[in-house]
Design a protein around this motif. Sequence first.
Motif, mmCIF file in Angstrom:
data_model
loop_
_atom_site.group_PDB
_atom_site.id
_atom_site.type_symbol
_atom_site.label_atom_id
_atom_site.label_comp_id
_atom_site.label_asym_id
_atom_site.label_seq_id
_atom_site.Cartn_x
_atom_site.Cartn_y
_atom_site.Cartn_z
ATOM 1 N N GLY A 48 0.550 87.611 19.819
ATOM 2 C CA GLY A 48 1.810 88.033 20.456
ATOM 3 C C GLY A 48 2.952 87.105 20.087
ATOM 4 O O GLY A 48 4.059 87.549 19.784
ATOM 5 N N GLY A 49 2.684 85.802 20.117
ATOM 6 C CA GLY A 49 3.708 84.833 19.717
ATOM 7 C C GLY A 49 4.072 84.969 18.252
ATOM 8 O O GLY A 49 5.243 84.843 17.877
ATOM 9 N N ALA A 50 3.073 85.243 17.416
ATOM 10 C CA ALA A 50 3.329 85.395 15.978
ATOM 11 C C ALA A 50 4.207 86.620 15.706
ATOM 12 O O ALA A 50 5.140 86.558 14.901
ATOM 13 N N ILE A 51 3.922 87.722 16.374
ATOM 14 C CA ILE A 51 4.730 88.936 16.195
ATOM 15 C C ILE A 51 6.169 88.681 16.640
ATOM 16 O O ILE A 51 7.124 89.035 15.934
ATOM 17 N N LEU A 52 6.316 88.034 17.799
ATOM 18 C CA LEU A 52 7.656 87.677 18.279
ATOM 19 C C LEU A 52 8.343 86.761 17.266
ATOM 20 O O LEU A 52 9.523 86.943 16.944
ATOM 21 N N GLY A 53 7.607 85.787 16.732
ATOM 22 C CA GLY A 53 8.169 84.849 15.766
ATOM 23 C C GLY A 53 8.635 85.509 14.481
ATOM 24 O O GLY A 53 9.700 85.168 13.959
ATOM 25 N N VAL A 54 7.861 86.450 13.977
ATOM 26 C CA VAL A 54 8.268 87.170 12.762
ATOM 27 C C VAL A 54 9.584 87.906 13.023
ATOM 28 O O VAL A 54 10.506 87.861 12.192
ATOM 29 N N ALA A 55 9.693 88.542 14.175
ATOM 30 C CA ALA A 55 10.923 89.273 14.517
ATOM 31 C C ALA A 55 12.110 88.317 14.620
ATOM 32 O O ALA A 55 13.196 88.598 14.088
ATOM 33 N N ILE A 56 11.915 87.182 15.266
ATOM 34 C CA ILE A 56 13.006 86.211 15.427
ATOM 35 C C ILE A 56 13.389 85.597 14.083
ATOM 36 O O ILE A 56 14.579 85.453 13.770
ATOM 37 N N GLY A 57 12.402 85.251 13.252
ATOM 38 C CA GLY A 57 12.693 84.701 11.928
ATOM 39 C C GLY A 57 13.460 85.670 11.053
ATOM 40 O O GLY A 57 14.420 85.295 10.379
ATOM 41 N N ALA A 58 13.049 86.935 11.078
ATOM 42 C CA ALA A 58 13.738 87.965 10.284
ATOM 43 C C ALA A 58 15.153 88.188 10.803
ATOM 44 O O ALA A 58 16.102 88.280 10.014
ATOM 45 N N LEU A 59 15.305 88.248 12.125
ATOM 46 C CA LEU A 59 16.632 88.439 12.724
ATOM 47 C C LEU A 59 17.546 87.261 12.392
ATOM 48 O O LEU A 59 18.725 87.452 12.072
ATOM 49 N N SER A 60 16.998 86.056 12.425
ATOM 50 C CA SER A 60 17.792 84.879 12.083
ATOM 51 C C SER A 60 18.274 84.951 10.636
ATOM 52 O O SER A 60 19.438 84.666 10.345
ATOM 53 N N TYR A 61 17.390 85.338 9.747
ATOM 54 C CA TYR A 61 17.762 85.466 8.336
ATOM 55 C C TYR A 61 18.820 86.552 8.147
ATOM 56 O O TYR A 61 19.814 86.345 7.445
#
Length: 158
Positions: free
Chosen positions: A135-148
Amino acid sequence: MINRAITTALVGIGAAQFLKVPLHYVETGIWDWKKLYGSGDMPSSHSSAVTSLTTYVALKKGIPSIDFGISSIFSIIVMYDAMGIRWQAGEIAIAVNDINEQMEKLAHEHPGFYHRKREKELKEMLGHLPIEVAGGAILGVAIGALSYLTDKKSKKHS
């Protein structure tokens, strides 16, 4: 100038910690605001932090980059640790707290048997179940992509 990669990881931690409160409420019907700063539970803030960082680095520097390689290995170690060593430490804390409770009962039931009660129980919620790390990894991928995607300089590979 703020380091976008560090900011992205910190947002990953903050978002995961914040989400623990409503997710706990959905599961239990109790608003527990201590979840904002506690360890364990869904989603893993450790996993969210390292995955958001790794995703941002992958998109910014590219998968063949040394930066992505370092970030990936760091992420794997952190997530493995959250599920493995920290989870087992929490299980041991549960057992020690149970033994302490049983010893306390024995001391009350048997005069002459001395047991000094621990001032504070060991913290039991230390690590994560694999689903919490995921769950944290999925959230992290979304946040990393949004940041980029929201980075004004995202077109440059610097």
